[in-house]
Design a protein around this motif. Sequence first.
Motif, PDB file in Angstrom:
ATOM      1  N   ALA A 490     -11.150 -13.442  -8.216  1.00  0.00           N
ATOM      2  CA  ALA A 490     -12.150 -12.478  -7.776  1.00  0.00           C
ATOM      3  C   ALA A 490     -12.589 -11.591  -8.941  1.00  0.00           C
ATOM      4  CB  ALA A 490     -11.607 -11.635  -6.632  1.00  0.00           C
ATOM      5  N   LEU A 491     -11.595 -11.136  -9.763  1.00  0.00           N
ATOM      6  CA  LEU A 491     -11.950 -10.292 -10.907  1.00  0.00           C
ATOM      7  C   LEU A 491     -12.765 -11.087 -11.924  1.00  0.00           C
ATOM      8  CD1 LEU A 491     -11.750  -7.665 -12.460  1.00  0.00           C
ATOM      9  CD2 LEU A 491      -9.524  -8.410 -13.346  1.00  0.00           C
ATOM     10  N   ARG A 492     -12.410 -12.371 -12.124  1.00  0.00           N
ATOM     11  CA  ARG A 492     -13.201 -13.213 -13.035  1.00  0.00           C
ATOM     12  C   ARG A 492     -14.654 -13.304 -12.576  1.00  0.00           C
ATOM     13  NH1 ARG A 492     -12.607 -17.748 -16.518  1.00  0.00           N
ATOM     14  NH2 ARG A 492     -10.338 -17.558 -16.425  1.00  0.00           N
ATOM     15  N   VAL A 570      -7.466  -3.077  -7.062  1.00  0.00           N
ATOM     16  CA  VAL A 570      -7.788  -4.500  -7.072  1.00  0.00           C
ATOM     17  C   VAL A 570      -6.574  -5.347  -6.736  1.00  0.00           C
ATOM     18  CG1 VAL A 570      -8.531  -6.407  -8.569  1.00  0.00           C
ATOM     19  CG2 VAL A 570      -9.662  -4.189  -8.706  1.00  0.00           C
ATOM     20  N   MET A 571      -5.378  -4.896  -7.193  1.00  0.00           N
ATOM     21  CA  MET A 571      -4.204  -5.724  -7.026  1.00  0.00           C
ATOM     22  C   MET A 571      -3.512  -5.540  -5.686  1.00  0.00           C
ATOM     23  SD  MET A 571      -4.319  -7.417  -9.680  1.00  0.00           S
ATOM     24  CE  MET A 571      -5.014  -7.416 -11.329  1.00  0.00           C
ATOM     25  N   GLN A 572      -3.972  -4.537  -4.892  1.00  0.00           N
ATOM     26  CA  GLN A 572      -3.316  -4.348  -3.609  1.00  0.00           C
ATOM     27  C   GLN A 572      -3.576  -5.547  -2.714  1.00  0.00           C
ATOM     28  OE1 GLN A 572      -4.652  -0.655  -2.013  1.00  0.00           O
ATOM     29  NE2 GLN A 572      -3.506   0.589  -3.486  1.00  0.00           N
ATOM     30  N   GLU A 573      -2.593  -5.799  -1.853  1.00  0.00           N
ATOM     31  CA  GLU A 573      -2.697  -6.980  -1.002  1.00  0.00           C
ATOM     32  C   GLU A 573      -3.837  -6.886  -0.005  1.00  0.00           C
ATOM     33  OE1 GLU A 573      -1.121  -9.716  -1.336  1.00  0.00           O
ATOM     34  OE2 GLU A 573       0.034  -8.958  -3.023  1.00  0.00           O
ATOM     35  N   GLY A 578     -12.053  -7.999   0.384  1.00  0.00           N
ATOM     36  CA  GLY A 578     -13.264  -7.250   0.040  1.00  0.00           C
ATOM     37  C   GLY A 578     -13.752  -7.585  -1.349  1.00  0.00           C
ATOM     38  N   LEU A 579     -12.819  -7.749  -2.293  1.00  0.00           N
ATOM     39  CA  LEU A 579     -13.197  -8.087  -3.664  1.00  0.00           C
ATOM     40  C   LEU A 579     -13.835  -9.474  -3.728  1.00  0.00           C
ATOM     41  CD1 LEU A 579     -13.036  -6.898  -6.507  1.00  0.00           C
ATOM     42  CD2 LEU A 579     -10.873  -8.107  -6.798  1.00  0.00           C
TER      43      LEU A 579
END
Length: 709
Positions: A490-492, A570-573, A578-579
């Motif tokens: 997702a971050l990528r 971002v890293m929360q489960e 949403g991301l």
Amino acid sequence: MDVEQPDRSRSSPVAPPAHWPAKTRRLVDEIRQLCREWLSGPLRTCLADFDRALHEHAASARSHIDQQRYQATRQRLVQERQAFEQRFIESIDHALLELGAQPAEARAQPVRLTLSLLDPIEHEMTAALDQLVARSAARGGPLLVELSYRLAVLIGTPPLESEAMPLGPQAMARAFRDSSAALGLPAEHHLLLLQAVEGKLIQGLTPLHEVVNNHLANAGILPRLRPFPLPRSPRPPRPPRPLPAAPAPAAETSGAPARPSGLRELLTRQRGPRPVSGHARFASTGELDAALANLSRRRVDPDMLRRAPRLREALVDQLNAGQPIDAVPILPGPDADDALELIARLFDTLRRQQPPQAAARDLLDRVQLPVLRAALADEGFFEHREQPARQLLDHLLEAARDWLEGSESGLVAPLEQLLERLDREPPTPALHADLAAELERQIAQQQRKAQVTERRHVEAMQGRERLEQARQRAADLLAGQLAKAPPRAALRALLEHAWSDVLALTLLRHGEQSDTFARRLVITDQLLGRLPPGNLDALQAEVVAGLQQIGMHGEEATAIAQRLIGAGAVMQEGEPAGLTSLAMRLKQRHGPGEVAPPTHAPAPVPSAEALRLHQRLGRHPGGWFEFVQPDGSRVSRKLAWYSPRAARGLFVTRHGQRAEEMSLADLAQAIAAGKVREVPAANESDLDRAWRALTDSLRQATPIPGARS
């Protein structure tokens, strides 16, 4: 007094002579049928005009006796009109069946001369018929000469003299005598009928002569005939009247013959000198100009402009309009005839050079008569390339070819004003030079507008290409950063579809070696966690500023910046869904300068035509191409920009407007399929090319002293 005439039709044969060959009999029968079908319509129109004239004379008659005479003639016409038509057609039919026979006047036995009183009305009738024959012979010209040769070949005799021509003016006059005598009209009413017959039938015989000539030519009778004038009869029916001398050039009055121009001399060698009518006068330059100006204002049928004989006939009619029926006919004269034919051939060549439905064809129809007026007014028209009227015609052709197509043309109104002046004002070199200069100024103005518009589209394409290069470089640099510290999917996606555009725009604006671009690369490492984020508020402000530069709104940019920076969020489960949703929306979003999502189809193998185009366009970009439209028409497009790197180009219209953007492969495929044609650079104008073609066609014709098939 009423004069009874012999009834030719009663003794008329019903079939061609048996001694004629079978082909001759068949063709004569076909010509008879063509004449019967063609004559019916004009004869009915003549009688309708005659009836209308009788009604008008009856209404204006001063005595009731005259009114009764006109009304009686109208009643007689109702009863006998069918017989009149039948006798007229049978007289022409009789003349066709007696082709090659000795004229009746020559066969007649000598009669004893007696003295008698001459009826004035009968004398006027005879003179009117003579004048009618003279005018009709003057109009007939080369078509009658062609017909005389073809009919002579058909029956195996020398070329037919005018008295022996079954469709000539003398035959029509005899047919009128035969058919009108059977009506039993008062002699003065015969003149009204003669005027109607001349106005609607005899003046319009050219189409009949064309029909018969074409029929015989298609049947193999002298299909390539070029006529020359028939010799005059050694036994004229009466001594000719003295004629007014036509105005002669100074060279002729001094005894030295005038030297003809090159085109005139070639034309004379090709078709021989024109026949000269014995009882006519030549129109002056002023009379010719006035007649042509009237024809131009009437907007004559374009088909007439394309046929020199029909145009000459219309000019003769205009010259003689309003003249008394017994007036001496007015003819254009040899020089005017040559100019008329040369201009007709020149414009016919120009029309063939233009694509169908082009604006240039309509413009040529509009200016042919004004150009003919200029050629008659200035002898230098056929001699000098710099002659003002020729320069004006050259500019008009350029305007029609390049600047009248399309709704964006701004030349329509100025050109219409120019053409109105050309129709209205006398044809002088000063007028033509003034109009040529004004048209040249208008064309230059259109060219400047087109250049500005074209430059704007080219600069847009160049900007797009630079942006694409920047996007590609930014994507490569980002890919290298991602390879060093692979993030979650997702971050990528956020980095590739949002932050990558920020890097590309920064690279485009500031360059790869700039401090601003170096700072954006540092931010990239901070977002990937390869460098400490430092002050998070300052980092977020910089990310938001970058995202807003690529067109994101404040709230959207802030939300994405928070997800990019907030590693904990971002890293929360609970956040990946949403991301991921945000990343999917960014994938569907176009970046700056993109007109469609990028495709990753494999590049086709370039064809030989594509490689040739690429090599040429890479060295010499630009040039004109002709595109075939869905309706079959053709339009010209300029290759205003070509990118060797991307192998695609931008085409614009004459007015600089964007038309098509095509890849090199698509262009090569369209050329191979015949949908696009590369237009070579023109070394001469349309007018110069037409002038050269006309000159070549006249030179290639074999000079002959007489007719040859």
